[in-house]
Scaffold this motif. Structure first.
Motif, PDB file in Angstrom:
ATOM      1  N   THR A   1       0.831  -1.201   0.000  1.00 13.48           N
ATOM      2  CA  THR A   1       0.000   0.000   0.000  1.00 13.48           C
ATOM      3  C   THR A   1       0.867   1.252   0.000  1.00 13.48           C
ATOM      4  O   THR A   1       2.082   1.189   0.218  1.00 13.48           O
ATOM      5  N   ALA A   2       0.240   2.401  -0.206  1.00 14.37           N
ATOM      6  CA  ALA A   2       0.977   3.669  -0.201  1.00 14.37           C
ATOM      7  C   ALA A   2       1.637   3.919   1.146  1.00 14.37           C
ATOM      8  O   ALA A   2       2.727   4.495   1.226  1.00 14.37           O
ATOM      9  N   ILE A   3       0.991   3.467   2.222  1.00 18.90           N
ATOM     10  CA  ILE A   3       1.544   3.672   3.555  1.00 18.90           C
ATOM     11  C   ILE A   3       2.825   2.870   3.748  1.00 18.90           C
ATOM     12  O   ILE A   3       3.697   3.241   4.530  1.00 18.90           O
ATOM     13  N   GLY A   4       2.961   1.769   3.035  1.00 18.15           N
ATOM     14  CA  GLY A   4       4.153   0.937   3.175  1.00 18.15           C
ATOM     15  C   GLY A   4       5.297   1.335   2.266  1.00 18.15           C
ATOM     16  O   GLY A   4       6.384   0.742   2.346  1.00 18.15           O
ATOM     17  N   GLU A   5       5.095   2.330   1.438  1.00 16.78           N
ATOM     18  CA  GLU A   5       6.120   2.737   0.478  1.00 16.78           C
ATOM     19  C   GLU A   5       7.406   3.143   1.206  1.00 16.78           C
ATOM     20  O   GLU A   5       7.381   3.863   2.198  1.00 16.78           O
ATOM     21  N   GLY A   6       8.521   2.653   0.717  1.00 19.60           N
ATOM     22  CA  GLY A   6       9.810   2.976   1.320  1.00 19.60           C
ATOM     23  C   GLY A   6      10.301   1.910   2.281  1.00 19.60           C
ATOM     24  O   GLY A   6      11.471   1.915   2.669  1.00 19.60           O
ATOM     25  N   ASN A   7       9.425   0.989   2.679  1.00 20.83           N
ATOM     26  CA  ASN A   7       9.804  -0.060   3.627  1.00 20.83           C
ATOM     27  C   ASN A   7       9.262  -1.419   3.201  1.00 20.83           C
ATOM     28  O   ASN A   7       9.075  -2.311   4.035  1.00 20.83           O
ATOM     29  N   ARG A   8       8.983  -1.577   1.935  1.00 22.06           N
ATOM     30  CA  ARG A   8       8.273  -2.766   1.469  1.00 22.06           C
ATOM     31  C   ARG A   8       9.047  -4.053   1.698  1.00 22.06           C
ATOM     32  O   ARG A   8       8.461  -5.063   2.070  1.00 22.06           O
ATOM     33  N   GLU A   9      10.341  -4.039   1.469  1.00 26.83           N
ATOM     34  CA  GLU A   9      11.117  -5.268   1.652  1.00 26.83           C
ATOM     35  C   GLU A   9      11.123  -5.696   3.117  1.00 26.83           C
ATOM     36  O   GLU A   9      10.974  -6.886   3.422  1.00 26.83           O
ATOM     37  N   HIS A  10      11.288  -4.740   4.013  1.00 23.99           N
ATOM     38  CA  HIS A  10      11.293  -5.050   5.449  1.00 23.99           C
ATOM     39  C   HIS A  10       9.937  -5.582   5.889  1.00 23.99           C
ATOM     40  O   HIS A  10       9.864  -6.591   6.609  1.00 23.99           O
ATOM     41  N   ILE A  11       8.872  -4.924   5.463  1.00 19.44           N
ATOM     42  CA  ILE A  11       7.522  -5.346   5.843  1.00 19.44           C
ATOM     43  C   ILE A  11       7.246  -6.751   5.302  1.00 19.44           C
ATOM     44  O   ILE A  11       6.719  -7.613   6.010  1.00 19.44           O
ATOM     45  N   ALA A  12       7.619  -7.000   4.051  1.00 16.09           N
ATOM     46  CA  ALA A  12       7.388  -8.315   3.441  1.00 16.09           C
ATOM     47  C   ALA A  12       8.105  -9.417   4.213  1.00 16.09           C
ATOM     48  O   ALA A  12       7.538 -10.489   4.460  1.00 16.09           O
ATOM     49  N   ALA A  13       9.337  -9.147   4.605  1.00 17.03           N
ATOM     50  CA  ALA A  13      10.098 -10.149   5.354  1.00 17.03           C
ATOM     51  C   ALA A  13       9.457 -10.423   6.707  1.00 17.03           C
ATOM     52  O   ALA A  13       9.381 -11.583   7.150  1.00 17.03           O
ATOM     53  N   GLU A  14       8.992  -9.379   7.358  1.00 13.86           N
ATOM     54  CA  GLU A  14       8.326  -9.541   8.652  1.00 13.86           C
ATOM     55  C   GLU A  14       7.021 -10.319   8.510  1.00 13.86           C
ATOM     56  O   GLU A  14       6.738 -11.230   9.301  1.00 13.86           O
ATOM     57  N   ILE A  15       6.231  -9.969   7.522  1.00 11.03           N
ATOM     58  CA  ILE A  15       4.971 -10.674   7.281  1.00 11.03           C
ATOM     59  C   ILE A  15       5.237 -12.149   7.027  1.00 11.03           C
ATOM     60  O   ILE A  15       4.540 -13.033   7.564  1.00 11.03           O
ATOM     61  N   ASP A  16       6.251 -12.440   6.232  1.00  9.84           N
ATOM     62  CA  ASP A  16       6.587 -13.831   5.937  1.00  9.84           C
ATOM     63  C   ASP A  16       6.969 -14.597   7.203  1.00  9.84           C
ATOM     64  O   ASP A  16       6.613 -15.774   7.355  1.00  9.84           O
ATOM     65  N   SER A  17       7.688 -13.936   8.111  1.00 10.21           N
ATOM     66  CA  SER A  17       8.109 -14.623   9.332  1.00 10.21           C
ATOM     67  C   SER A  17       6.920 -14.905  10.252  1.00 10.21           C
ATOM     68  O   SER A  17       6.845 -15.974  10.872  1.00 10.21           O
TER      69      SER A  17
END
Length: 242
Positions: free
Chosen positions: A166-182
């Protein structure tokens, strides 16, 4: 979603949207009643469906008929497996602990033929401990099984979607994706231990990165279009549960 340090790279208007969403998260009803015109006797004769979760399950920023449990119920009816109007116990911003507390304070009554659980994004969003999530998620699975007549075969779990697209996650997408996956790895592992159906909709949620119509107007949650894709993924397996 819950509160956490605002990520770098957000535009001012994005921060304003996020703060508004967090402040208003508790205003939405924790669950819809039967729609106008529904015959309570007819509803009571159908298999009962309980949907547990957070903003994704209650459908933050979408119409009631665009909530994914409601779409699922409609698709089950079309498939010859009608269920009653879903009883939704969910609220924007809820973590696993919030959901456990809500169920303790106002436990659903009766036995349900179908139970779904989607929870954990706010644990990740708030930077909460993963082992805490594991313990509380396990407790929620046990509670959900009890609501399903002590039958784990009547329960299914959806993975946590990736809000980083989402637009709110812009700039941190890789970090958020890794956290969600964990967090999802924990949920999947706990489901496997109890032989509970785990449906991975996270890859589908990431399609929104290239399709803005899959994002709700608040730029933080998903749209009814996205929720329908989740249902399409879940339906073949859910049909076999009851």
């Amino acid at each position: 979603m819950g509160s956490k340090t605002v990520y770098k790279g957000m535009k001012v208007y994005q921060i304003a949207i996020l703060l508004c969403m967090l402040a208003c998260g508790g205003t939405q009803s924790p669950g819809p009643s039967a729609p106008a015109g529904t015959d309570p006797i007819e509803e009571s004769g159908k298999p009962q469906y309980l949907a547990l979760g957070d903003s994704y399950t209650i459908g933050q920023s979408v119409a009631p008929d665009e909530r994914w449990p409601v779409i699922l119920a409609d698709e089950l009816k079309k498939a010859g497996k009608p269920v009653a109007t879903p009883k939704i116990v969910a609220r924007t911003g809820w973590t696993t602990r919030n959901l456990l507390d809500a169920l303790e304070q106002s436990p659903p009554t009766g036995t349900f033929d179908l139970v779904s659980l989607l929870i954990g994004v706010n644990n990740q969003y708030q930077g909460r401990n993963k082992e805490e999530y594991r313990i509380e998620f396990r407790q929620l699975l046990q509670q959900a099984i009890a609501y399903a007549g002590d039958d784990a075969g009547n329960l299914f779990v959806l993975s946590i979607p990736d809000w980083g697209v989402t637009a709110i996650g812009e700039g941190n997408r890789e970090h958020i994706a890794a956290e969600i996956d964990s967090f999802n790895a924990i949920a999947k592992e706990e489901c496997q231990k109890l032989k509970i159906v785990f449906i991975d909709i996270t890859p589908i949620s990431r399609k929104a990165l290239n399709d803005p119509t899959m994002i709700a107007s608040d730029q933080l949650h998903f749209s009814g279009k996205m929720y329908r894709l989740w249902v399409n993924e879940a339906l073949p397996r859910v049909r076999q549960l009851f």
